[in-house]
Write a protein that holds these residues in place. Structure first.
Motif, PDB file in Angstrom:
ATOM      1  N   LEU A  35     -13.830  -5.422  -3.014  1.00 46.22           N
ATOM      2  CA  LEU A  35     -12.949  -5.890  -4.085  1.00 46.22           C
ATOM      3  C   LEU A  35     -12.583  -4.774  -5.073  1.00 46.22           C
ATOM      4  N   ARG A  36     -12.445  -3.604  -4.549  1.00 38.74           N
ATOM      5  CA  ARG A  36     -12.035  -2.454  -5.368  1.00 38.74           C
ATOM      6  C   ARG A  36     -10.507  -2.400  -5.372  1.00 38.74           C
ATOM      7  N   PRO A  37      -9.893  -1.748  -6.352  1.00 38.63           N
ATOM      8  CA  PRO A  37      -8.418  -1.670  -6.392  1.00 38.63           C
ATOM      9  C   PRO A  37      -7.892  -0.667  -5.365  1.00 38.63           C
ATOM     10  N   GLN A  38      -7.873  -1.089  -4.117  1.00 37.22           N
ATOM     11  CA  GLN A  38      -7.515  -0.147  -3.052  1.00 37.22           C
ATOM     12  C   GLN A  38      -6.081   0.365  -3.155  1.00 37.22           C
ATOM     13  N   ALA A  39      -5.211  -0.458  -3.729  1.00 34.20           N
ATOM     14  CA  ALA A  39      -3.809  -0.027  -3.872  1.00 34.20           C
ATOM     15  C   ALA A  39      -3.725   1.162  -4.827  1.00 34.20           C
ATOM     16  N   LEU A  40      -4.569   1.107  -5.872  1.00 35.31           N
ATOM     17  CA  LEU A  40      -4.569   2.208  -6.844  1.00 35.31           C
ATOM     18  C   LEU A  40      -5.082   3.497  -6.190  1.00 35.31           C
ATOM     19  N   TYR A  41      -6.214   3.363  -5.471  1.00 35.10           N
ATOM     20  CA  TYR A  41      -6.784   4.548  -4.813  1.00 35.10           C
ATOM     21  C   TYR A  41      -5.806   5.121  -3.785  1.00 35.10           C
ATOM     22  N   SER A  42      -5.261   4.231  -2.967  1.00 38.13           N
ATOM     23  CA  SER A  42      -4.356   4.729  -1.908  1.00 38.13           C
ATOM     24  C   SER A  42      -3.104   5.332  -2.527  1.00 38.13           C
ATOM     25  N   GLY A  43      -2.691   4.754  -3.657  1.00 37.70           N
ATOM     26  CA  GLY A  43      -1.501   5.285  -4.348  1.00 37.70           C
ATOM     27  C   GLY A  43      -1.738   6.706  -4.826  1.00 37.70           C
ATOM     28  N   PHE A  44      -2.934   6.916  -5.415  1.00 33.83           N
ATOM     29  CA  PHE A  44      -3.210   8.279  -5.899  1.00 33.83           C
ATOM     30  C   PHE A  44      -3.398   9.261  -4.748  1.00 33.83           C
ATOM     31  N   ALA A  45      -4.034   8.769  -3.691  1.00 31.15           N
ATOM     32  CA  ALA A  45      -4.195   9.642  -2.502  1.00 31.15           C
ATOM     33  C   ALA A  45      -2.822  10.038  -1.961  1.00 31.15           C
ATOM     34  N   LEU A  46      -1.937   9.071  -1.957  1.00 33.18           N
ATOM     35  CA  LEU A  46      -0.584   9.323  -1.447  1.00 33.18           C
ATOM     36  C   LEU A  46       0.164  10.313  -2.347  1.00 33.18           C
TER      37      LEU A  46
END
Lengths: 277, 613
Positions: A37-48
């Motif tokens: 339940l972590r904010p994966q969209a945020l992490y993936s967004g920054f990785a991107l």
């Protein structure tokens, strides 16, 4: 007998394997974050975003050739395979759903244009050089119009001289009816879309047809015309290919910067409006 | 009406005597068949005295003038191809590492040979340091002005395109420099500098004048060549000196000879024969030959060193230049390889004949001189007596493979066995191309793989970025089988461009790059004219305002004298292999498609590997 694998094949296999492993890891990480339940969209967004910056850095590297920053070919390899990875990351980030809203649609559109132009550029960079290498004399793009003009003048001089010396109009008629269009300097689009191979064989066929009606002296002239027709074919190939090899960057680079700016705007909005936990 | 026909004069070899102070009329007066007038002009008297003294020097004393043809008399050679130099104490005559085309005979005084390496600054060489990080960033940020801008330009040399006008350089702090150095004194009558002049290799020692007013006769290579041709005693003298000073280290550098005991090495030194083939000045004519003749004609024009099916008289070692290795193929000749400096030919046949005296075989290939070749021949019986017994069984086996296999894979060079497959992979078409175009001379030739090159010009832009906005090569050039040799300096093994440079501005760095020192280049264009590949460009230099720079004017006898009447100042420019860049050649690093590489053309393995990636 042991088969030795060529360097480029080996490199491609190694990079593809690395890409596959990284891609699988990204998916697993995504799933883990989702489960936690972590904010994966945020992490993936920054990785991107980070990946986009690294991809753009390739262009900066080109502007700083004097710095000992690895070879440009290493950067290109990284650029190509990271480009593929960015498509996967983008899919994960958007959860593979169709975009909605102005910003999302703009971002997706820009990303699609940049990615697609990148793939097209990669394909062109690998397929056109061998074609140019086999078509004839390697030429500098800027010098091609000069060669076109010179070749046309040479052919016209040859035709006029032959007409005067032979007293017949066979070669002159051939040029006026069938070859003049071939030797006319063409725009790059005409060079690309005009099916140069077909034009070449048609011009050569027309010369062959006339040969049966001409004497020995004119045969020599026709042979020279054949050589000139082939030279013009090479000019068309060189012009069209080099235009494409340069042209795709005029799409890829400006849209990359647009994408980068839009991505920063998106990131800022996301940060500002993400509810803090 | 006069019936006399006038024709344009054709330049003759002796139109410009080496000694610019000696007028051609004076030389003509001294060379005439008729007795000399009683009242000789001062200049002629001095020249005559010089001639008498020169001919009595031990190095030249025994020469028989009657052996010289009428159009090339000995006196003519000495008056036109030699000049008298007077050197002050500690003045540098030749510098280690410089390329020169002259030999020297001491007429009066003595000189000191310094065998040890001396620091560049002591020899008057400006040493350039590699650019630091900040310097590179600064250079990139600097506004790109007009092309070829020289902001801090200083004219160190203002006139003259003749070596005689080159500035004098004195060795400083001589006692300290010579303390502990290996030195040797050369006395009046002796000769020095001929090994580098004839072998076209760098000077291997520095020589300074040991006394004030040391008189030295400098003979340019054209004269040396003729003396060697028509004066066997002079040739013998030169070869004796080479045997004494040059041959031993060269032979001991070869793997098969290094291990021999001193007595055997001495025997080889004494018995080795010297052979020279081809034209020393090949670079003047090869381009004309290339465009005017067919491949078969060109091959026929190359002097034959060894003909296929001739008996092998000895082990051949290439001392200088390049050798084409070919064999007969369907009535023609197929080029299969080339040999460069230090490579050898003939060991396989000698080994075979040694092992099977009842089945003697001849040479399996023809050898031809590409341009100019210097060859050393160790007679067969000495190879059998001295070298073969010291070879290990594996070495013997390696050089004794079935001859038919070798014929197919084609190489017999004992120093280069790893190249067997590589040469095969390159193919005869590429081999011929590299030899015909003399690309084989390159130590850093720029090869472009046209199958990968997208013509993006990143290489050219990178070159420009690292050279203040001025690219130092053209991405254009001859091509063969999808490989282009770009118009970039090859950094030749035999750098002909260096020979005529009057100030030594064009020189080879310790790391091998042939570079031009911009502050000592006088813009005489000798290097550009001598480069057979047209890879040196003369450029008009500009000041910080973008205006062409002109030479300073000098007062002479109350009149203003413009020393450069031709116009604005020019400089020679060429690829310097980014020798001052930490990361190496920018062109190679900038190519995103792995399409561009610099190659030592002797390293055929790497080229073949690169082409079959």
């Amino acid at each position: 007998m042991a088969v030795s694998i060529k360097f480029f094949v080996k490199r491609r296999l190694a990079n593809a394997a690395l890409l596959l492993v990284t891609g699988v890891l990204c998916v697993l990480l995504w799933r883990t974050l989702e489960a936690a339940l972590r904010p994966q969209a945020l992490y993936s967004g920054f990785a991107l975003l980070l990946l986009l910056l690294l991809l753009t850095a390739f262009n900066a590297r080109k502007k700083l050739p004097f710095l000992p920053l690895l070879r440009a070919s290493h950067w290109l390899q990284f650029h190509v395979y990271s480009g593929f990875l960015s498509v996967l990351l983008y899919g994960l980030h958007t959860e593979f759903r169709f975009p909605s809203g102005t910003l999302e649609i703009s971002l997706s559109l820009l990303f699609a244009i940049v990615a697609l132009s990148g793939f097209v550029g990669l394909y062109l960079s690998r397929s056109l050089p061998p074609l140019m290498a086999r078509s004839g004399e390697p030429l500098t793009y800027e010098a091609i119009p000069k060669f076109e003009f010179r070749l046309r003048r040479e052919v016209e001089d040859l035709v006029q001289t032959t007409e005067k010396s032979s007293g017949t109009s066979a070669v002159g008629d051939l040029y006026l009816q069938h070859l003049s269009a071939h030797f006319k300097p063409r725009s790059v689009w005409a060079s690309l879309l005009g099916k140069p191979k077909k034009m070449l064989s048609r011009a050569l066929e027309n010369i062959d047809k006339v040969q049966r009606y001409t004497g020995e002296d004119e045969h020599e002239v026709l042979e020279k015309l054949r050589a000139c027709v082939r030279q013009k074919h090479n000019l068309d190939i060189q012009k069209g290919s080099q235009f494409l090899l340069r042209g795709w960057l005029f799409v890829h680079i400006p849209f990359t910067y647009s994408l980068l700016i839009t991505s920063f705007a998106h990131a800022w909005i996301a940060l500002v409006y993400t509810p803090s936990r | 009406m006069s019936t006399e026909l006038t024709s344009p004069s054709i330049p003759q070899r002796w139109d410009s005597p080496f000694d610019s102070l000696l007028a051609p009329e004076i030389i003509a007066l001294l060379l005439q068949d008729a007795p000399l007038p009683e009242e000789l002009p001062d200049e002629a008297g001095r020249a005559l005295q010089m001639l008498i003294r020169v001919k009595s020097a031990p190095a030249l004393a025994g020469i028989d003038p009657t052996r010289f043809p009428q159009h090339l008399p000995l006196d003519g050679i000495l008056l036109n191809d030699a000049r008298l130099l007077t050197k002050d104490i500690n003045e540098i005559i030749i510098r280690e590492g410089d390329y020169g085309n002259s030999a020297f005979v001491i007429l009066r005084g003595s000189v000191t040979l310094i065998a040890d390496n001396l620091p560049a600054h002591l020899l008057g060489r400006g040493s350039r340091e590699r650019k630091g990080f900040m310097a590179m960033v600064k250079g990139a940020l600097r506004r790109k002005g007009d092309p070829e801008t020289r902001v801090h330009h200083t004219e160190r040399f203002e006139a003259g395109s003749d070596q005689g006008d080159a500035p004098s350089i004195f060795l400083q702090d001589v006692p300290r420099v010579l303390d502990g150095s290996r030195t040797h004194t050369i006395h009046a009558g002796e000769m020095f500098g001929e090994i580098a002049a004839l072998g076209r290799c760098p000077r291997n020692a520095t020589i300074i004048s040991a006394e004030a007013n040391t008189e030295i006769l400098e003979i340019r290579w054209q004269g040396l060549r003729d003396l060697m041709s028509f004066a066997p005693e002079f040739k013998e003298h030169v070869e004796d000196r080479y045997r004494q000073f040059g041959l031993r280290p060269l032979l001991q550098g070869l793997d098969l000879i290094r291990r021999l005991d001193p007595a055997h090495v001495e025997t080889l030194v004494q018995e080795t024969r010297f052979e020279r083939h081809g034209r020393f000045d090949w670079y003047g004519t090869y381009q004309k030959l290339l465009s005017a003749s067919s491949a078969a004609d060109r091959l026929r024009n190359e002097p034959m060193i060894l003909m296929e099916s001739d008996y092998i008289n000895g082990l051949m070692i290439v001392r200088g230049g390049f050798v084409r290795v070919s064999h007969s193929h369907h009535g023609g000749e197929k080029t299969i390889s080339y040999l460069g400096m230090g490579q050898t030919y003939g060991l396989t046949e000698i080994l075979h004949n040694h092992a099977h005296p009842d089945q003697v075989i001849p040479a399996q290939h023809s050898l031809r001189a590409i341009g100019y070749v210097d060859i050393l021949v160790i007679p067969t019986h000495l190879v059998e007596e001295c070298i073969i017994p010291s070879m290990t069984p594996s070495e013997v086996a390696e050089h004794s493979r079935p001859l038919r296999t070798q014929r197919e894979t084609n190489d017999l060079a004992l120093t280069d066995h790893s190249s067997l497959d590589a040469r095969d992979r390159l193919g005869p078409g590429m081999m011929d191309f590299l030899m015909d175009k003399r690309t084989i001379n390159g130590s850093a030739a720029m090869l472009i793989d046209l199958d990968r090159c997208t013509r993006c010009d990143d290489c050219v832009r990178a070159c420009a970025s690292t050279h203040d906005g001025n690219p130092r090569f053209i991405r254009y050039g001859d091509h063969q089988e999808g490989v282009q040799v770009a118009q970039a300096c090859l950094h030749c093994h035999d750098p002909i461009c260096m020979i005529p440079c009057p100030t030594g501005a064009i020189h080879r760095e310790d790391t091998g790059e042939v570079v031009i020192n911009d502050s000592t280049c006088i813009g005489c264009s000798s290097c550009a004219s001598n480069c057979p590949y047209d890879n040196i460009q003369m450029v008009e230099i500009r000041d910080e305002h973008g205006l062409p720079q002109f030479p300073s004017h000098h007062e002479q006898d109350g009149e203003r004298l413009n020393l450069f009447s031709e116009g604005s100042l020019k400089r020679a420019t060429k690829c310097d292999l980014c020798f001052d860049q930490k990361a190496g050649p920018a062109c190679v690093r900038a190519c995103p498609h792995d399409a561009l590489q610099r190659f030592d053309m002797q390293d055929i393995d790497s080229i073949a590997q690169w082409l079959s990636r």
